[in-house]
Design an enzyme around this catalytic site. Structure first.
Site, PDB file in Angstrom:
ATOM      1  N   ASP A  17       2.571 -38.534  19.509  1.00  0.00           N
ATOM      2  CA  ASP A  17       1.429 -39.325  19.963  1.00  0.00           C
ATOM      3  C   ASP A  17       0.445 -38.349  20.596  1.00  0.00           C
ATOM      4  O   ASP A  17       0.789 -37.650  21.551  1.00  0.00           O
ATOM      5  CB  ASP A  17       1.946 -40.338  20.990  1.00  0.00           C
ATOM      6  N   ILE A  18      -0.766 -38.309  20.095  1.00  0.00           N
ATOM      7  CA  ILE A  18      -1.710 -37.293  20.566  1.00  0.00           C
ATOM      8  C   ILE A  18      -2.081 -37.498  22.038  1.00  0.00           C
ATOM      9  O   ILE A  18      -2.428 -36.540  22.729  1.00  0.00           O
ATOM     10  CB  ILE A  18      -2.954 -37.237  19.654  1.00  0.00           C
ATOM     11  N   ASP A  41      -8.223 -43.788  18.256  1.00  0.00           N
ATOM     12  CA  ASP A  41      -9.351 -43.970  19.180  1.00  0.00           C
ATOM     13  C   ASP A  41      -8.961 -44.958  20.290  1.00  0.00           C
ATOM     14  O   ASP A  41      -9.134 -44.675  21.498  1.00  0.00           O
ATOM     15  CB  ASP A  41     -10.550 -44.497  18.365  1.00  0.00           C
ATOM     16  N   THR A 123      -7.499 -40.468   8.077  1.00  0.00           N
ATOM     17  CA  THR A 123      -6.381 -40.901   7.218  1.00  0.00           C
ATOM     18  C   THR A 123      -5.829 -42.274   7.577  1.00  0.00           C
ATOM     19  O   THR A 123      -4.841 -42.717   6.990  1.00  0.00           O
ATOM     20  CB  THR A 123      -5.214 -39.895   7.252  1.00  0.00           C
ATOM     21  N   GLY A 124      -6.454 -42.951   8.557  1.00  0.00           N
ATOM     22  CA  GLY A 124      -6.004 -44.291   8.934  1.00  0.00           C
ATOM     23  C   GLY A 124      -6.948 -45.324   8.353  1.00  0.00           C
ATOM     24  O   GLY A 124      -7.037 -45.518   7.138  1.00  0.00           O
TER      25      GLY A 124
HETATM   26  P1  ADP Z   1      -9.732 -42.958  11.060  1.00  0.00           P
HETATM   27  O1  ADP Z   1     -10.667 -44.118  11.322  1.00  0.00           O
HETATM   28  O2  ADP Z   1     -10.416 -41.607  11.230  1.00  0.00           O
HETATM   29  O3  ADP Z   1      -9.003 -43.096   9.769  1.00  0.00           O
HETATM   30  P2  ADP Z   1      -7.372 -43.821  12.598  1.00  0.00           P
HETATM   31  O4  ADP Z   1      -7.218 -43.808  14.079  1.00  0.00           O
HETATM   32  O5  ADP Z   1      -7.362 -45.137  11.917  1.00  0.00           O
HETATM   33  O6  ADP Z   1      -8.719 -42.985  12.298  1.00  0.00           O
HETATM   34  O7  ADP Z   1      -6.227 -42.932  11.946  1.00  0.00           O
HETATM   35  C1  ADP Z   1      -6.195 -41.520  11.942  1.00  0.00           C
HETATM   36  C2  ADP Z   1      -4.754 -41.072  11.931  1.00  0.00           C
HETATM   37  O8  ADP Z   1      -4.250 -41.107  13.269  1.00  0.00           O
HETATM   38  C3  ADP Z   1      -3.809 -41.933  11.099  1.00  0.00           C
HETATM   39  O9  ADP Z   1      -3.000 -41.058  10.314  1.00  0.00           O
HETATM   40  C4  ADP Z   1      -2.998 -42.683  12.146  1.00  0.00           C
HETATM   41  O10 ADP Z   1      -1.668 -42.955  11.695  1.00  0.00           O
HETATM   42  C5  ADP Z   1      -2.955 -41.670  13.255  1.00  0.00           C
HETATM   43  N1  ADP Z   1      -2.683 -42.186  14.620  1.00  0.00           N
HETATM   44  C6  ADP Z   1      -2.813 -43.435  15.114  1.00  0.00           C
HETATM   45  N2  ADP Z   1      -2.478 -43.453  16.425  1.00  0.00           N
HETATM   46  C7  ADP Z   1      -2.138 -42.177  16.766  1.00  0.00           C
HETATM   47  C8  ADP Z   1      -1.687 -41.538  17.961  1.00  0.00           C
HETATM   48  N3  ADP Z   1      -1.528 -42.216  19.115  1.00  0.00           N
HETATM   49  N4  ADP Z   1      -1.422 -40.197  17.925  1.00  0.00           N
HETATM   50  C9  ADP Z   1      -1.591 -39.490  16.785  1.00  0.00           C
HETATM   51  N5  ADP Z   1      -2.013 -40.023  15.625  1.00  0.00           N
HETATM   52  C10 ADP Z   1      -2.278 -41.351  15.607  1.00  0.00           C
END
Ligand code: ADP
Length: 185
Positions: A17-18, A41, A123-124
């Site tokens: 988790d970032i 975000d 990628t989300g």
């Molecule tokens: P975008 O709109 O740029 O696609 P998202 O937040 O929907 O952004 O997804 C970007 C990536 O971050 C996805 O691969 C998602 O699984 C991942 N992600 C979601 N929550 C977290 C988190 N807490 N920590 C790290 N990566 C995350």
């Protein structure tokens, strides 16, 4: 996890988790409003607290492919770099994704930061295929690290084991094309 060394910089992938990363800056996969959203975000805003949104309101948004810096507030990271990736399928999506990485690292370099953690931008919700995004990300990071800088660690934080495996495969494929990248422990 995987780890590479390029020009003295450790470039690694981890699952996690970032919002929990203890690095100088974490990168947010933001949208152009910079006023919060879902996915990573939303998680960053929840963990950083309401002062993050208050600072974001002063920034007046961000163009796709660019990035802006704020403080990290309640996060372990000192700063958040809000990068806006492209929606998959839009014109110039590969270049815009590379720019989002490039501009984020440039901000870190300008602020003399030593460590930075990225999520898999776009990628989300934005639908970028992870295998393509992985290759673009590593190439973009390497291209920034040729110049003189303070960066010691670039960490890619993948949310799921599937995303981590795909990133590792993409990184291995890209690394094979560079003589000056070595693997590390
Ligand atoms: P975008 O709109 O740029 O696609 P998202 O937040 O929907 O952004 O997804 C970007 C990536 O971050 C996805 O691969 C998602 O699984 C991942 N992600 C979601 N929550 C977290 C988190 N807490 N920590 C790290 N990566 C995350």
């Amino acid at each position: 996890m995987s780890c590479y060394k390029f020009n003295q910089v450790r470039i690694e992938t981890v699952q996690g988790d970032i919002t929990t990363q203890s690095v100088d800056a974490i990168v947010n996969a933001a949208n152009t409003s910079l006023l919060g959203g879902g996915g990573v975000d939303g998680a960053i805003h929840r963990a950083a607290g309401p002062e993050l949104l208050a600072e974001c309101r002063t920034l007046r948004g961000c163009v796709t492919g660019e990035a802006k810096l704020t403080r990290g507030y309640l996060l372990p990271a000192q700063y958040v770099i809000h990068a806006v990736g492209p929606i998959y399928g839009q014109d110039d999506a590969p270049d815009l994704l590379a720019s989002a990485y490039h501009n984020s690292l440039q901000i870190a370099i300008n602020h003399k930061l030593r460590s930075i953690a990225f999520p898999a931008i776009s990628t989300g919700i934005y639908g970028y295929p992870i295998n393509e995004a992985a290759r673009i990300s590593l190439r973009a990071v390497i291209s920034c690290l040729h110049q003189s800088h303070t960066i010691e660690l670039v960490r890619f934080v993948l949310f799921t084991s599937e995303a981590l495996a795909i990133f590792n495969e993409g990184f291995a494929a890209v690394a094979r094309n560079y003589d000056d990248i070595t693997t590390c422990l």
